[in-house]
Design a protein around this motif. Structure first.
Motif, PDB file in Angstrom:
ATOM      1  N   GLN A   9     -22.395 -10.489   3.583  1.00 53.04           N
ATOM      2  CA  GLN A   9     -22.290  -9.162   4.276  1.00 53.04           C
ATOM      3  C   GLN A   9     -20.856  -8.543   3.860  1.00 53.04           C
ATOM      4  O   GLN A   9     -19.858  -8.480   4.371  1.00 53.04           O
ATOM      5  N   GLU A  10     -20.552  -8.641   2.463  1.00 52.69           N
ATOM      6  CA  GLU A  10     -19.257  -8.413   1.820  1.00 52.69           C
ATOM      7  C   GLU A  10     -19.511  -7.153   0.803  1.00 52.69           C
ATOM      8  O   GLU A  10     -18.763  -6.956  -0.349  1.00 52.69           O
ATOM      9  N   ARG A  11     -20.395  -6.407   1.218  1.00 57.67           N
ATOM     10  CA  ARG A  11     -20.684  -5.164   0.078  1.00 57.67           C
ATOM     11  C   ARG A  11     -19.465  -4.447  -0.162  1.00 57.67           C
ATOM     12  O   ARG A  11     -19.161  -3.992  -1.168  1.00 57.67           O
ATOM     13  N   GLU A  12     -18.659  -4.167   1.030  1.00 58.21           N
ATOM     14  CA  GLU A  12     -17.742  -3.148   0.738  1.00 58.21           C
ATOM     15  C   GLU A  12     -16.423  -3.904  -0.153  1.00 58.21           C
ATOM     16  O   GLU A  12     -15.609  -2.976  -0.921  1.00 58.21           O
ATOM     17  N   ASP A  34     -24.113 -15.751  -3.059  1.00 57.17           N
ATOM     18  CA  ASP A  34     -24.667 -14.927  -1.730  1.00 57.17           C
ATOM     19  C   ASP A  34     -25.661 -15.643  -1.084  1.00 57.17           C
ATOM     20  O   ASP A  34     -26.709 -15.956  -1.622  1.00 57.17           O
ATOM     21  N   ASP A  35     -25.411 -15.413   0.270  1.00 57.42           N
ATOM     22  CA  ASP A  35     -26.443 -16.131   1.259  1.00 57.42           C
ATOM     23  C   ASP A  35     -27.579 -15.239   1.819  1.00 57.42           C
ATOM     24  O   ASP A  35     -27.782 -14.864   2.962  1.00 57.42           O
ATOM     25  N   ALA A  36     -28.075 -14.432   0.846  1.00 57.33           N
ATOM     26  CA  ALA A  36     -29.201 -13.298   1.193  1.00 57.33           C
ATOM     27  C   ALA A  36     -28.658 -12.165   2.084  1.00 57.33           C
ATOM     28  O   ALA A  36     -29.235 -12.026   3.170  1.00 57.33           O
ATOM     29  N   HIS A  59     -28.045 -16.709  -5.989  1.00 59.14           N
ATOM     30  CA  HIS A  59     -28.525 -16.119  -4.608  1.00 59.14           C
ATOM     31  C   HIS A  59     -29.198 -17.442  -3.986  1.00 59.14           C
ATOM     32  O   HIS A  59     -30.001 -18.368  -4.401  1.00 59.14           O
ATOM     33  N   ARG A  60     -29.100 -17.651  -2.523  1.00 53.70           N
ATOM     34  CA  ARG A  60     -29.304 -18.558  -1.837  1.00 53.70           C
ATOM     35  C   ARG A  60     -30.372 -17.875  -0.825  1.00 53.70           C
ATOM     36  O   ARG A  60     -30.184 -16.517  -0.495  1.00 53.70           O
ATOM     37  N   PRO A  61     -31.192 -18.561  -0.162  1.00 51.52           N
ATOM     38  CA  PRO A  61     -32.512 -17.974   0.501  1.00 51.52           C
ATOM     39  C   PRO A  61     -32.037 -17.623   1.787  1.00 51.52           C
ATOM     40  O   PRO A  61     -32.863 -16.770   2.550  1.00 51.52           O
ATOM     41  N   GLY A  62     -30.775 -17.985   2.297  1.00 53.63           N
ATOM     42  CA  GLY A  62     -30.340 -17.330   3.822  1.00 53.63           C
ATOM     43  C   GLY A  62     -28.817 -17.950   4.116  1.00 53.63           C
ATOM     44  O   GLY A  62     -28.297 -18.602   3.318  1.00 53.63           O
ATOM     45  N   LYS A  63     -28.309 -17.516   5.194  1.00 52.44           N
ATOM     46  CA  LYS A  63     -27.171 -17.897   5.455  1.00 52.44           C
ATOM     47  C   LYS A  63     -27.208 -19.494   6.176  1.00 52.44           C
ATOM     48  O   LYS A  63     -27.891 -19.728   6.947  1.00 52.44           O
ATOM     49  N   ALA A  64     -26.666 -20.152   5.225  1.00 53.35           N
ATOM     50  CA  ALA A  64     -26.523 -21.756   5.600  1.00 53.35           C
ATOM     51  C   ALA A  64     -25.369 -22.262   6.000  1.00 53.35           C
ATOM     52  O   ALA A  64     -25.025 -23.465   5.691  1.00 53.35           O
TER      53      ALA A  64
END
Length: 255
Positions: A9-12, A34-36, A59-64
């Motif tokens: 969640q660091e798009r900005e 990035d954690d998806a 790219h990682r599949p999710g927040k881990a």
């Protein structure tokens, strides 16, 4: 060299961070891990990478968790053959202009920690309670582990390749910011030359902090467990010397 930057969640903030890093150290490459992120941070990183060969995306599949993200990023950088690997946050808290100072210090050190709590270091735009929490946490680590490091919880660091290879990354189980303590204690216990250089840490401009109660509880538990384990040293094992200067540290390990 490669700078590992985990994101969720660091798009900005990401475009500004990448631009600043590549301006400060033009020869650097950057790995975004990035954690998806649901906000599309990973897709944005892909678009930037498509226009700049110095930017890579994992790219990682999710927040881990922060720890596993860094471990995977470090392994990617080592496999790619980089001689220097650095790490920093994506949210702008770590100033890219401080990165050359960390890299320069590697001339006489194996691991360099960007430190808020050594002379010359500081924080900016932090509430008082957050500063107290960070100082208290680092003091707890110093006392519990005998670790003479002023800022063991900071995430702005640089490693020589050989130093990173000497760490047992597979044994790192810390999910959150305790990962930083885990790596610092491993570096110290293995006799690596650990140096701290002062940095200015600014509060993030975009997004929300990932710090929460679960992360704090993990750190308290793991540091306590490591402290208890250190009371039973292996035969001939050297102990850290309490009270040594945190500027350049090296634990003496028997040959």
């Amino acid at each position: 060299m490669c700078v590992c930057i985990p994101t969720y969640q660091e798009r900005e903030s990401l475009p500004r961070t990448l631009s600043a890093v590549l301006a400060a150290v033009p020869e650097a490459h950057v790995l975004v891990i990035d954690d998806a992120s649901p906000d599309g941070t990973g897709a944005l990183a892909d678009r930037i990478a498509a226009t700049d060969p110095r930017v890579h995306v994992l790219h990682r599949p999710g927040k881990a968790g922060l720890g596993p993200a860094y471990v995977q990023g470090f392994r990617w950088a080592l496999d790619a053959g980089y001689e220097v690997v650095a790490q920093m946050d994506a949210d702008g808290s770590h100033r890219a202009e401080d990165l050359p100072g960390l890299l320069a210090r590697l001339a006489t050190a194996d691991v360099v920690l960007g430190s808020r709590w050594v002379p010359g270091g500081s924080v900016r735009d932090w509430p008082r309670r957050r500063e107290v929490l960070s100082r208290t946490a680092n003091r707890y680590v110093q006392v519990a582990l005998g670790l003479p490091i002023g800022d063991a919880t900071g995430g702005f660091r640089a490693f020589r390749r050989q130093a990173l290879q000497s760490l047992d990354l597979g044994s790192v189980q810390s999910q959150g910011y305790c990962f930083q303590i885990d790596v610092a204690r491993q570096a110290w216990s293995r006799g690596l030359r650990v140096a701290e250089v002062p940095i200015v840490f600014a509060d993030r401009e975009f997004g929300q902090s990932k710090m929460n109660g679960r992360i704090i509880r993990e750190a308290l538990f793991r540091v306590g467990a490591w402290s208890l384990a250190s009371l039973r040293p292996a035969r001939g094992e050297a102990r850290p010397v309490r009270g040594r200067s945190p500027v350049l540290l090296r634990r003496r390990v028997p040959a």
